[in-house]
Write a protein that holds these residues in place. Structure first.
Motif, PDB file in Angstrom:
ATOM      1  N   LEU A   1       0.835  -1.195   0.000  1.00 47.23           N
ATOM      2  CA  LEU A   1       0.000   0.000   0.000  1.00 47.23           C
ATOM      3  C   LEU A   1       0.875   1.252   0.000  1.00 47.23           C
ATOM      4  CD1 LEU A   1      -2.702  -1.064   2.610  1.00 47.23           C
ATOM      5  CD2 LEU A   1      -2.902  -1.077   0.110  1.00 47.23           C
ATOM      6  N   MET A   2       0.389   2.293  -0.690  1.00 48.94           N
ATOM      7  CA  MET A   2       1.113   3.557  -0.744  1.00 48.94           C
ATOM      8  C   MET A   2       0.126   4.710  -0.589  1.00 48.94           C
ATOM      9  SD  MET A   2       3.865   2.837  -3.808  1.00 48.94           S
ATOM     10  CE  MET A   2       4.855   4.262  -3.355  1.00 48.94           C
ATOM     11  N   ILE A   3       0.604   5.801  -0.021  1.00 50.61           N
ATOM     12  CA  ILE A   3      -0.222   6.983   0.235  1.00 50.61           C
ATOM     13  C   ILE A   3       0.450   8.203  -0.391  1.00 50.61           C
ATOM     14  CG2 ILE A   3      -0.985   8.576   2.049  1.00 50.61           C
ATOM     15  CD1 ILE A   3      -1.504   6.198   3.824  1.00 50.61           C
ATOM     16  N   ASP A   4      -0.362   9.072  -0.980  1.00 44.44           N
ATOM     17  CA  ASP A   4       0.112  10.357  -1.495  1.00 44.44           C
ATOM     18  C   ASP A   4      -0.279  11.470  -0.530  1.00 44.44           C
ATOM     19  OD1 ASP A   4       1.129   9.231  -3.814  1.00 44.44           O
ATOM     20  OD2 ASP A   4      -0.667   9.651  -5.003  1.00 44.44           O
ATOM     21  N   ILE A   5       0.620  12.422  -0.356  1.00 44.53           N
ATOM     22  CA  ILE A   5       0.293  13.683   0.312  1.00 44.53           C
ATOM     23  C   ILE A   5       0.068  14.693  -0.811  1.00 44.53           C
ATOM     24  CG2 ILE A   5       0.989  15.384   2.031  1.00 44.53           C
ATOM     25  CD1 ILE A   5       0.885  12.580   3.155  1.00 44.53           C
ATOM     26  N   VAL A   6      -1.145  15.235  -0.930  1.00 50.75           N
ATOM     27  CA  VAL A   6      -1.527  16.078  -2.069  1.00 50.75           C
ATOM     28  C   VAL A   6      -1.847  17.490  -1.581  1.00 50.75           C
ATOM     29  CG1 VAL A   6      -3.116  16.333  -4.003  1.00 50.75           C
ATOM     30  CG2 VAL A   6      -2.455  14.048  -3.235  1.00 50.75           C
ATOM     31  N   ALA A   7      -1.358  18.477  -2.296  1.00 55.96           N
ATOM     32  CA  ALA A   7      -1.632  19.877  -1.953  1.00 55.96           C
ATOM     33  C   ALA A   7      -3.098  20.197  -2.203  1.00 55.96           C
ATOM     34  CB  ALA A   7      -0.743  20.796  -2.786  1.00 55.96           C
ATOM     35  N   THR A   8      -3.777  20.748  -1.199  1.00 54.69           N
ATOM     36  CA  THR A   8      -5.191  21.123  -1.339  1.00 54.69           C
ATOM     37  C   THR A   8      -5.345  22.578  -1.770  1.00 54.69           C
ATOM     38  OG1 THR A   8      -5.252  21.608   1.037  1.00 54.69           O
ATOM     39  CG2 THR A   8      -5.966  19.420   0.333  1.00 54.69           C
ATOM     40  N   ARG A   9      -4.255  23.309  -1.796  1.00 55.13           N
ATOM     41  CA  ARG A   9      -4.213  24.677  -2.328  1.00 55.13           C
ATOM     42  C   ARG A   9      -2.776  24.958  -2.744  1.00 55.13           C
ATOM     43  NH1 ARG A   9      -1.644  27.664   1.441  1.00 55.13           N
ATOM     44  NH2 ARG A   9      -1.926  27.208   3.662  1.00 55.13           N
TER      45      ARG A   9
END
Length: 363
Positions: free
Chosen positions: A309-317
Motif C-alpha cells: 500500500l502507498m499513500i500520497d500527500i496532495v496539496a489542497t491549495r
C-alpha cells in the motif's frame, strides 16, 4: 511536548562516494542508496525461513569479486572474442539476426566459446567447494560482459536496477525533496515539514509506502515496564489509522513523519470555519500501489507477509516556498490531544532528552 525519544537528529552519511558515481557511458542518472543492515538481520531471516534461497553476505561478494577478477585477467582474449565483440558492440547488434548468428557459429567462435564455458565451470566448481554462497553470486558465463560494465562488482551486478537514467526516473520515480525538516510554527509541535519549492494545488507533495501494523503489536508488556510509560509504544503516534479498526499504517518515507496537524479556526474575519491545512492524504495513484489489497479483509491483511500500500500527500491549495505542510489529523486526534494538554506538565531541564550524538559523546 506530547511524546519524545532519546534517539533523534540521526543522519545518514555517505561512506563511499565512488559507489555513488555514475558509470562511464551514462551521461546522467542516479544510483540507489544502500545502508548496511548488518549480517544478523539477514541471518535471522534465513534461519527462520523468512527468505527463500541463499542470502550471501559481504564476505561472499568480496571473495567472488576476487575470483572473477582473476578469471577475467587470465581469459581476457576469450571474453573479448566471444562476448564483448558479439554482445557489447552496438553496431553489430543493429545488423540482422542472421549475420549475428553466422558470426557466433563460426568454427573458431564455437571453439573459443566452448573453452570459455569449460574454464568458467571450473571456477564455479571451485567456488562451490569453498562456499556455495560464493558460487551463488557469480553470474552466468554469458553475463560476464554485464559484470565488466559495473566494474566487476558482483554486489552491484546483483541489483541491476540500482542504476537508472534520468528519463527512467522522470517516468517512474518520485520527488523526495519537496520538503525539509525544521522547527514547526505550531506551539508544542516540535519539528515540522516545510516546502522546499512552490507547489500548485493538486500536486503530489510526497509519496510514501506504508507498513501495516496492529495495535496489539505495539502494546508494552507489563512485566517489561521499569518506569511509568503508556501501554502503547511511541510508534503509534506516527501511524495512520481509523477508530473502527485495529489496523494501523506506518509511513516510511523522507520527512513524512514531520507533517503536523493543521488547526481549525472558527472565528475568522468572515465568521466561517477556516483551516490552516494545505495538504491531504489519499491512496496513491502510483503504479506501485497495490490497490487490490484494499479489498482484503482484516484477517487476510494479518496473514500477509508483505506490504504494498502507498499513500500520497496532495496539496489542497497552492503552497509557497518555506510554508509548513499541514494535514488534518481528524477530530478524534484533536479530542485526545486536548485531553492530553489538560493533564500535561512541562518537564524540567533535567528531564529534557538529549540528542543521540550528544548522549554517545557523554558516554
Amino acid at each position: 511536548r506530547g511524546a519524545s525519544s532519546e534517539y533523534y537528529n540521526v543522519y545518514f552519511q555517505v561512506t563511499d562516494a565512488k559507489k555513488l558515481k555514475i558509470p562511464d557511458g551514462m551521461s546522467n542518472g542516479a544510483t540507489e542508496i544502500f545502508v548496511d543492515y548488518g549480517e544478523e538481520w539477514f541471518a535471522w531471516r534465513e534461519r527462520n525461513g523468512a527468505f527463500s534461497g541463499m542470502i550471501p553476505f559481504e564476505k561472499h561478494f568480496i571473495r567472488a569479486d576476487a575470483m572473477i577478477k582473476r578469471f577475467v585477467e587470465e581469459n581476457e582474449y576469450l571474453i573479448l572474442a566471444n562476448i564483448l565483440e558479439n554482445e557489447r558492440d552496438q553496431q553489430r547488434l543493429e545488423k540482422s539476426l542472421q549475420q549475428k548468428e553466422n558470426q557466433l557459429l563460426s568454427p573458431m567462435k564455437k571453439d573459443d566459446l566452448k573453452l570459455l564455458n569449460n574454464k568458467y565451470q571450473l571456477l564455479l566448481d571451485e567456488s562451490t567447494k569453498e562456499d556455495p554462497k560464493i558460487a551463488y553470486v557469480l553470474p552466468p558465463v554469458d553475463q560476464i560482459h554485464n559484470l565488466i560494465d559495473v566494474g566487476l562488482s558482483t554486489a552491484r551486478y546483483s541489483v541491476p536496477n540500482s542504476l537508472q537514467s534520468t528519463s527512467w526516473l522522470d517516468a517512474h520515480g518520485f520527488c523526495m525533496d519537496n520538503m525539509r525538516m525544521g522547527r514547526s510554527t505550531i506551539p508544542q509541535a516540535g519539528m515540522g515539514a516545510f516546502a522546499v519549492r512552490s507547489m500548485p494545488e493538486g500536486s503530489v507533495v510526497a509519496t510514501t509506502p506504508v507498513v501495516t501494523l496492529y495495535q496489539d503489536l505495539l502494546k508494552v508488556a507489563k512485566e517489561s515496564k521499569n518506569r511509568d510509560v503508556n501501554d502503547l509504544q511511541l510508534l503509534i503516534n506516527y501511524c495512520f489509522g481509523h477508530p473502527n479498526t485495529t489496523l494501523l499504517m506506518f509511513p516510511y518515507s523522507s520527512t513524512i513523519h514531520f507533517i503536523n496537524h493543521g488547526a481549525t479556526n472558527t472565528n475568522d474575519q468572515a465568521g466561517n470555519d477556516s483551516t490552516s491545512t494545505n495538504a491531504m492524504l489519499r491512496w496513491s495513484h502510483s503504479e506501485y500501489h497495490a490497490s487490490e489489497l484494499l479489498e482484503k479483509s482484516l484477517q487476510e491483511m494479518q496473514e500477509l507477509q508483505k506490504t504494498g500500500l502507498m499513500i500520497d500527500i496532495v496539496a489542497t491549495r497552492n503552497i509557497s516556498i518555506g510554508e509548513e505542510i499541514l494535514i488534518d489529523y481528524g477530530n478524534d486526534w484533536v479530542e485526545k490531544w486536548d485531553e492530553h494538554l489538560v493533564h500535561w506538565e512541562e518537564c524540567s531541564n533535567d528531564n529534557v532528552p538529549s540528542p543521540s550524538a550528544l548522549m554517545r559523546l557523554n558516554n
